[in-house]
Design a protein around this motif. Structure first.
Motif, short mmCIF file in Angstrom:
data_model
loop_
_atom_site.label_atom_id
_atom_site.label_comp_id
_atom_site.label_asym_id
_atom_site.label_seq_id
_atom_site.Cartn_x
_atom_site.Cartn_y
_atom_site.Cartn_z
N LYS A 1 81.68 70.81 4.00
CA LYS A 1 82.11 71.51 5.11
C LYS A 1 81.84 70.70 6.36
N ASP A 2 80.51 70.46 6.65
CA ASP A 2 80.04 69.82 7.75
C ASP A 2 80.55 68.56 7.77
N GLU A 3 80.11 67.77 6.73
CA GLU A 3 80.88 66.36 6.83
C GLU A 3 82.30 66.29 7.37
N ARG A 4 83.23 67.05 6.65
CA ARG A 4 84.51 67.02 7.00
C ARG A 4 84.71 67.29 8.50
N TYR A 5 83.92 68.54 9.12
CA TYR A 5 84.03 68.69 10.62
C TYR A 5 83.76 67.25 11.52
N LEU A 6 82.72 66.83 10.74
CA LEU A 6 82.34 65.52 11.75
C LEU A 6 83.23 64.39 11.45
N TYR B 1 86.54 65.04 10.98
CA TYR B 1 87.57 65.39 11.90
C TYR B 1 87.32 64.94 13.42
N LEU B 2 86.14 65.28 13.95
CA LEU B 2 85.90 64.68 15.30
C LEU B 2 85.63 63.42 15.58
#
Length: 136
Positions: free
Chosen positions: A52-57, A59-60
């Motif tokens: 979850k955190d890695e996908r968000y980063l 994406y950014l």
């Protein structure tokens, strides 16, 4: 610490593994003239644990360069860790380091040192203890 750990690998392979602490967006550092990165590598435990955190980063780091800075993002390769080490976290390492720091001999010969030796390469173990022992 990463540079110290990577030095023997770089020497043997002619590689250029580097560790850098940067503030701000990593893609801006990667696009800087002194770096000009072509590829990022990110280590994760598993997609289940860190996804979850890695996908968000991710994406950014993929969309922000396009919309904010008007250039293509640097591709990222994700490397999943060995499943045997999924239970290891920075908290586990930090707790061992804190325990070692509080011992008379700095914990160099105790059970905690033996446990930490299983998790951290010997070449950087003292640096890790020094860095993590003061953190809560």
């Amino acid at each position: 610490m990463i540079d110290k750990w990577a030095a023997p690998i770089n020497k043997k392979t002619g590689g250029n593994i580097q560790g850098k602490a940067v503030s701000g967006y990593i893609y801006r550092y990667g696009k800087s003239k002194e770096v000009n990165a072509k590829l990022f590598f990110r280590g994760i435990r598993t997609w289940e644990k860190d996804g979850k955190d890695e996908r968000y980063l991710h994406y950014l780091n993929n969309f922000t360069p396009v919309f904010a800075d008007h250039y293509m993002p640097i591709p990222t390769v994700f490397i999943e860790g060995d499943p045997r080490y999924n239970s290891i976290s920075s908290t586990v390492v930090r707790n061992l380091c804190n325990s070692m720091k509080g011992q008379k001999d700095g914990g160099k010969d105790g059970n905690d040192a033996a446990e930490l030796s299983k998790l951290v390469p010997d070449i950087i173990r003292a640096d890790v203890v020094e860095a993590y022992a003061s953190q809560k």
